[in-house]
Scaffold this active site. Structure first.
Site, PDB file in Angstrom:
ATOM      1  N   HIS A  96      16.189 -12.361 -16.231  1.00 59.10           N
ATOM      2  CA  HIS A  96      15.292 -13.542 -15.914  1.00 59.10           C
ATOM      3  C   HIS A  96      15.541 -14.147 -14.862  1.00 59.10           C
ATOM      4  CE1 HIS A  96      12.340 -16.571 -16.571  1.00 59.10           C
ATOM      5  NE2 HIS A  96      11.753 -15.648 -16.788  1.00 59.10           N
ATOM      6  N   GLU A 166       8.622 -10.710 -11.138  1.00 59.45           N
ATOM      7  CA  GLU A 166       8.356 -12.354 -11.280  1.00 59.45           C
ATOM      8  C   GLU A 166       8.544 -13.047  -9.957  1.00 59.45           C
ATOM      9  OE1 GLU A 166      10.950 -13.719 -14.341  1.00 59.45           O
ATOM     10  OE2 GLU A 166      12.568 -13.352 -13.417  1.00 59.45           O
TER      11      GLU A 166
END
Length: 253
Positions: A96, A166
């Protein structure tokens, strides 16, 4: 067989026992489309994983937000893939952007983590994405390809992996890539997989979008050909997460 829509909810570092139980109650009571249409995974902080797993409706799975790069041992503060497997936690989020930027996780390190977690039988949501500076410099695909290459070089079987694109500039900022921007990167990433891994992996691997997805933006994003789902942040803590899950119906319409 087509790619089943995938919706992940990343709760990040949020919640109390009471708040988490309230979210679980909302999810359990919600009307969501059939598991044949959508795969749903939520990712609470480690400490709440057993509570959520025990109380959540069975068709929604759980994920950890991270795991260590090798077997357990003298690694204070870390949680190993083996521990997650032992707990019956099937999924883990790796790479992430918050961990890349705040904790300095390199693409190489993320690739090693992904390979190790898969080898222990976990399923992985592997995150890639560019910063605002990188996008404005026109290097989005260069960055995303480099991050994906670091993973692709270490794994052979992609069947238990999902790739989450993302755009870092759209996380927690309220900015959302337009559906066209998301589709462009997803299509280019699929082309990269086709060329550098295999046409079969490119066709079967789900590429999901994670950047300030909301109940308002989800349907138009879901309608894009190469957007196979979402990794949702803040909105996954709210009732609108049900609406985002149900955006999967757009694919089967």
């Amino acid at each position: 067989m087509g790619r089943k829509f995938f919706v992940g909810g990343n709760w990040k570092c949020n919640g109390t026992v009471e708040q988490v139980e309230a979210i679980v109650q909302t999810l359990n009571a919600g009307q969501i489309v059939s598991p044949d249409v959508v795969e749903v995974v939520v990712s609470p902080p480690y400490v709440f994983l057993p509570i959520v797993k025990a109380k959540l409706r069975p068709e929604i799975q759980v994920a950890a937000q991270n795991c260590w790069v090798k077997k357990g041992g003298a690694f204070t503060g870390e949680v190993s893939a083996e521990m997650l497997a032992n707990l019956g936690v099937p999924w883990v989020i790796l790479g992430h952007s918050e961990r890349r930027s705040l904790l300095g996780e390199s693409s190489e390190f993320v690739g090693e983590k992904v390979a190790y977690a898969l080898a222990q039988g976990l399923k992985v949501i592997a995150c890639v994405g560019e910063t605002l500076e990188q996008r404005e410099a026109g290097s989005t695909m260069e960055v995303v390809a480099e991050q994906t290459k670091a993973i692709a070089g270490k794994i052979k079987d992609w069947s238990n992996g999902v790739v989450a694109y993302e755009p870092v500039w759209a996380i927690g900022t309220g900015k959302v890539a337009t559906p066209a921007q998301a589709q462009e990167v997803h299509a280019n990433l699929r082309d990269w997989l086709k060329t550098n891994v295999s046409p079969e992996v490119a066709e079967s691997t789900r590429i999901i979008y994670g950047g300030s997805v909301t109940g308002a933006s989800c349907k138009e994003l879901a309608a894009q050909a190469d957007v196979d789902g979402f990794l949702v942040g803040g909105a996954s803590l709210k009732p609108e997460f049900i609406d985002i899950i149900n955006a999967a119906a757009v694919k089967s319409a």
